[in-house]
Design a protein around this motif. Structure first.
Motif, PDB file in Angstrom:
ATOM      1  N   THR A  32       1.040  -1.232  -0.090  1.00 49.60           N
ATOM      2  CA  THR A  32      -0.203  -0.123  -0.228  1.00 49.60           C
ATOM      3  C   THR A  32       1.001   0.989  -0.081  1.00 49.60           C
ATOM      4  OG1 THR A  32      -0.110   0.243   2.658  1.00 49.60           O
ATOM      5  CG2 THR A  32      -1.556  -1.404   1.545  1.00 49.60           C
ATOM      6  N   THR A  33       0.296   2.313   0.176  1.00 47.07           N
ATOM      7  CA  THR A  33       1.318   3.739   0.221  1.00 47.07           C
ATOM      8  C   THR A  33       1.653   3.774   1.447  1.00 47.07           C
ATOM      9  OG1 THR A  33      -0.778   4.866   0.892  1.00 47.07           O
ATOM     10  CG2 THR A  33      -0.302   4.927  -1.482  1.00 47.07           C
ATOM     11  N   LYS A  34       1.554   2.690   2.354  1.00 47.89           N
ATOM     12  CA  LYS A  34       2.041   2.966   3.715  1.00 47.89           C
ATOM     13  C   LYS A  34       2.820   1.826   4.051  1.00 47.89           C
ATOM     14  CE  LYS A  34      -1.582   5.998   5.180  1.00 47.89           C
ATOM     15  NZ  LYS A  34      -1.399   7.167   6.348  1.00 47.89           N
ATOM     16  N   SER A  35       2.804   0.483   3.619  1.00 49.12           N
ATOM     17  CA  SER A  35       3.466  -0.503   4.070  1.00 49.12           C
ATOM     18  C   SER A  35       3.271  -1.741   3.038  1.00 49.12           C
ATOM     19  CB  SER A  35       2.960  -0.870   5.405  1.00 49.12           C
ATOM     20  OG  SER A  35       1.703  -1.705   5.266  1.00 49.12           O
ATOM     21  N   THR A  36       4.086  -2.600   3.241  1.00 48.49           N
ATOM     22  CA  THR A  36       4.133  -3.791   2.726  1.00 48.49           C
ATOM     23  C   THR A  36       3.755  -4.987   3.746  1.00 48.49           C
ATOM     24  OG1 THR A  36       6.008  -3.189   0.793  1.00 48.49           O
ATOM     25  CG2 THR A  36       5.289  -5.763   1.423  1.00 48.49           C
ATOM     26  N   LEU A  37       2.611  -5.969   3.243  1.00 49.83           N
ATOM     27  CA  LEU A  37       2.310  -6.709   4.379  1.00 49.83           C
ATOM     28  C   LEU A  37       1.896  -8.012   3.442  1.00 49.83           C
ATOM     29  CD1 LEU A  37      -1.411  -6.432   5.108  1.00 49.83           C
ATOM     30  CD2 LEU A  37      -0.013  -4.306   4.392  1.00 49.83           C
ATOM     31  N   GLU A  38       1.923  -9.132   4.094  1.00 49.76           N
ATOM     32  CA  GLU A  38       1.348 -10.419   3.623  1.00 49.76           C
ATOM     33  C   GLU A  38       0.012 -10.780   4.257  1.00 49.76           C
ATOM     34  OE1 GLU A  38       3.986 -13.548   5.068  1.00 49.76           O
ATOM     35  OE2 GLU A  38       5.410 -13.200   3.675  1.00 49.76           O
ATOM     36  N   LEU A  39      -0.951 -10.940   3.532  1.00 51.40           N
ATOM     37  CA  LEU A  39      -2.346 -11.164   4.063  1.00 51.40           C
ATOM     38  C   LEU A  39      -2.427 -12.820   4.035  1.00 51.40           C
ATOM     39  CD1 LEU A  39      -4.510  -9.030   1.703  1.00 51.40           C
ATOM     40  CD2 LEU A  39      -3.819  -8.554   3.998  1.00 51.40           C
ATOM     41  N   PRO A  40      -3.076 -13.131   5.332  1.00 54.67           N
ATOM     42  CA  PRO A  40      -3.164 -14.595   5.481  1.00 54.67           C
ATOM     43  C   PRO A  40      -4.486 -14.934   5.103  1.00 54.67           C
ATOM     44  CG  PRO A  40      -3.740 -13.208   7.288  1.00 54.67           C
ATOM     45  CD  PRO A  40      -3.238 -12.183   6.599  1.00 54.67           C
ATOM     46  N   SER A  41      -4.438 -16.392   4.748  1.00 53.08           N
ATOM     47  CA  SER A  41      -5.796 -16.793   4.357  1.00 53.08           C
ATOM     48  C   SER A  41      -6.915 -16.847   5.506  1.00 53.08           C
ATOM     49  CB  SER A  41      -5.434 -18.182   3.911  1.00 53.08           C
ATOM     50  OG  SER A  41      -6.690 -18.886   3.508  1.00 53.08           O
ATOM     51  N   PRO A  42      -7.897 -16.449   4.938  1.00 56.25           N
ATOM     52  CA  PRO A  42      -9.027 -16.293   5.980  1.00 56.25           C
ATOM     53  C   PRO A  42      -9.815 -17.606   6.192  1.00 56.25           C
ATOM     54  CG  PRO A  42      -9.829 -15.309   4.067  1.00 56.25           C
ATOM     55  CD  PRO A  42      -8.495 -15.723   3.990  1.00 56.25           C
ATOM     56  N   GLN A  43      -9.539 -18.626   5.408  1.00 52.99           N
ATOM     57  CA  GLN A  43     -10.141 -19.641   5.166  1.00 52.99           C
ATOM     58  C   GLN A  43      -9.429 -21.007   4.836  1.00 52.99           C
ATOM     59  OE1 GLN A  43     -13.763 -19.745   5.242  1.00 52.99           O
ATOM     60  NE2 GLN A  43     -13.240 -21.954   5.276  1.00 52.99           N
ATOM     61  N   ALA A  44      -9.386 -21.908   5.424  1.00 50.97           N
ATOM     62  CA  ALA A  44      -8.977 -23.484   4.916  1.00 50.97           C
ATOM     63  C   ALA A  44      -9.682 -24.046   3.718  1.00 50.97           C
ATOM     64  CB  ALA A  44      -9.049 -24.274   6.208  1.00 50.97           C
ATOM     65  N   GLY A  45      -8.908 -24.359   2.852  1.00 49.74           N
ATOM     66  CA  GLY A  45      -9.773 -25.047   1.348  1.00 49.74           C
ATOM     67  C   GLY A  45      -8.878 -24.882   0.532  1.00 49.74           C
ATOM     68  N   VAL A  46      -9.071 -25.163  -0.861  1.00 47.43           N
ATOM     69  CA  VAL A  46      -8.202 -25.265  -1.980  1.00 47.43           C
ATOM     70  C   VAL A  46      -8.640 -23.695  -2.763  1.00 47.43           C
ATOM     71  CG1 VAL A  46      -8.040 -26.001  -4.227  1.00 47.43           C
ATOM     72  CG2 VAL A  46      -8.714 -27.682  -2.215  1.00 47.43           C
ATOM     73  N   VAL A  47      -7.696 -23.053  -3.371  1.00 37.68           N
ATOM     74  CA  VAL A  47      -7.583 -21.706  -3.959  1.00 37.68           C
ATOM     75  C   VAL A  47      -8.013 -22.216  -5.347  1.00 37.68           C
ATOM     76  CG1 VAL A  47      -6.105 -20.108  -4.908  1.00 37.68           C
ATOM     77  CG2 VAL A  47      -5.701 -20.988  -2.523  1.00 37.68           C
ATOM     78  N   LYS A  48      -9.161 -21.531  -5.439  1.00 39.99           N
ATOM     79  CA  LYS A  48      -9.735 -21.923  -6.946  1.00 39.99           C
ATOM     80  C   LYS A  48      -9.466 -20.974  -7.927  1.00 39.99           C
ATOM     81  CE  LYS A  48     -13.337 -24.218  -9.038  1.00 39.99           C
ATOM     82  NZ  LYS A  48     -13.572 -25.554  -9.301  1.00 39.99           N
ATOM     83  N   LYS A  49      -9.250 -19.941  -7.528  1.00 39.08           N
ATOM     84  CA  LYS A  49      -8.920 -18.559  -8.464  1.00 39.08           C
ATOM     85  C   LYS A  49      -8.331 -17.387  -7.663  1.00 39.08           C
ATOM     86  CE  LYS A  49     -10.741 -15.774 -12.211  1.00 39.08           C
ATOM     87  NZ  LYS A  49      -9.660 -15.839 -12.809  1.00 39.08           N
ATOM     88  N   THR A  50      -7.453 -17.017  -8.389  1.00 39.13           N
ATOM     89  CA  THR A  50      -6.805 -15.670  -7.596  1.00 39.13           C
ATOM     90  C   THR A  50      -6.764 -14.651  -8.436  1.00 39.13           C
ATOM     91  OG1 THR A  50      -4.536 -16.326  -8.630  1.00 39.13           O
ATOM     92  CG2 THR A  50      -4.840 -17.149  -6.455  1.00 39.13           C
ATOM     93  N   TYR A  51      -6.992 -13.361  -8.206  1.00 41.54           N
ATOM     94  CA  TYR A  51      -7.119 -12.121  -8.988  1.00 41.54           C
ATOM     95  C   TYR A  51      -6.048 -11.287  -8.840  1.00 41.54           C
ATOM     96  CZ  TYR A  51     -11.986 -13.526  -9.435  1.00 41.54           C
ATOM     97  OH  TYR A  51     -13.154 -14.351  -9.746  1.00 41.54           O
ATOM     98  N   GLY A  52      -5.494 -10.855  -9.933  1.00 41.05           N
ATOM     99  CA  GLY A  52      -4.374  -9.706  -9.802  1.00 41.05           C
ATOM    100  C   GLY A  52      -2.850 -10.560 -10.012  1.00 41.05           C
ATOM    101  N   ALA A  53      -2.218 -10.097 -11.173  1.00 42.18           N
ATOM    102  CA  ALA A  53      -1.112 -10.220 -11.289  1.00 42.18           C
ATOM    103  C   ALA A  53      -0.003  -9.551 -10.418  1.00 42.18           C
ATOM    104  CB  ALA A  53      -0.616 -10.397 -12.834  1.00 42.18           C
ATOM    105  N   PRO A  54       1.303  -9.925 -10.126  1.00 45.26           N
ATOM    106  CA  PRO A  54       2.170  -8.999  -9.546  1.00 45.26           C
ATOM    107  C   PRO A  54       2.239  -7.668 -10.288  1.00 45.26           C
ATOM    108  CG  PRO A  54       2.953 -11.229  -9.629  1.00 45.26           C
ATOM    109  CD  PRO A  54       1.916 -11.124 -10.423  1.00 45.26           C
ATOM    110  N   GLY A  55       2.286  -6.716  -9.570  1.00 43.76           N
ATOM    111  CA  GLY A  55       2.187  -5.493  -9.895  1.00 43.76           C
ATOM    112  C   GLY A  55       0.833  -4.664 -10.347  1.00 43.76           C
ATOM    113  N   GLU A  56      -0.229  -5.398 -10.379  1.00 49.00           N
ATOM    114  CA  GLU A  56      -1.666  -5.078 -10.627  1.00 49.00           C
ATOM    115  C   GLU A  56      -2.202  -4.490  -9.202  1.00 49.00           C
ATOM    116  OE1 GLU A  56      -5.482  -7.301 -12.093  1.00 49.00           O
ATOM    117  OE2 GLU A  56      -3.837  -7.747 -12.947  1.00 49.00           O
ATOM    118  N   VAL A  57      -3.003  -3.546  -9.510  1.00 46.01           N
ATOM    119  CA  VAL A  57      -3.518  -2.705  -8.339  1.00 46.01           C
ATOM    120  C   VAL A  57      -4.927  -3.235  -8.235  1.00 46.01           C
ATOM    121  CG1 VAL A  57      -4.589  -0.569  -7.574  1.00 46.01           C
ATOM    122  CG2 VAL A  57      -2.196  -0.527  -8.522  1.00 46.01           C
ATOM    123  N   ILE A  58      -5.340  -3.769  -6.928  1.00 44.92           N
ATOM    124  CA  ILE A  58      -6.901  -4.249  -6.537  1.00 44.92           C
ATOM    125  C   ILE A  58      -7.410  -3.372  -5.502  1.00 44.92           C
ATOM    126  CG2 ILE A  58      -7.741  -6.176  -5.451  1.00 44.92           C
ATOM    127  CD1 ILE A  58      -6.692  -7.091  -7.919  1.00 44.92           C
TER     128      ILE A  58
END
Length: 109
Positions: A42-68
């Motif tokens: 973000t404009t303030k920091s870099t952080l890792e977001l943890p998974s809020p859920q146990a399960g299988v990753v079906k789809k991810t959105y956003g490639a490295p460098g892309e803004v969400i």
């Protein structure tokens, strides 16, 4: 099996978007709750977001460098039970603001 979408959560301090730096999981990976999932900046920091859920990753959105933007889809999980909950929410636009009133007891008794 059920699919649960997880949007980019509110990261605090009025931030409205984040840039994907690196995905730490891939589509098809089994993840556990609180497992580091994606690194964002973000404009303030870099952080890792943890998974809020146990399960299988079906789809991810956003490639490295892309803004969400906050509230936009970040990942979709496939979970065994559709009653499983996701931790955290994105506030709805126009949602009432919570006010906290602090008071101090200043008696010199």
């Amino acid at each position: 099996m059920a699919e649960l979408s997880f949007p980019l959560p509110d990261l605090g301090e009025g931030l409205i978007e984040a840039t994907i730096l690196d995905w730490l999981v891939a589509e098809g990976d089994q993840v556990e709750r609180n497992q580091p999932m994606v690194e964002v900046e973000t404009t303030k920091s870099t952080l890792e977001l943890p998974s809020p859920q146990a399960g299988v990753v079906k789809k991810t959105y956003g490639a490295p460098g892309e803004v969400i933007k906050v509230g936009d889809p970040l990942v979709v999980f496939e979970v065994a039970d559709d009653t499983a909950g996701i931790v955290g929410t994105v506030p709805a636009e126009g949602a009432p603001k919570r006010r906290v009133r602090l008071s101090a007891n200043l008696d010199d008794d």
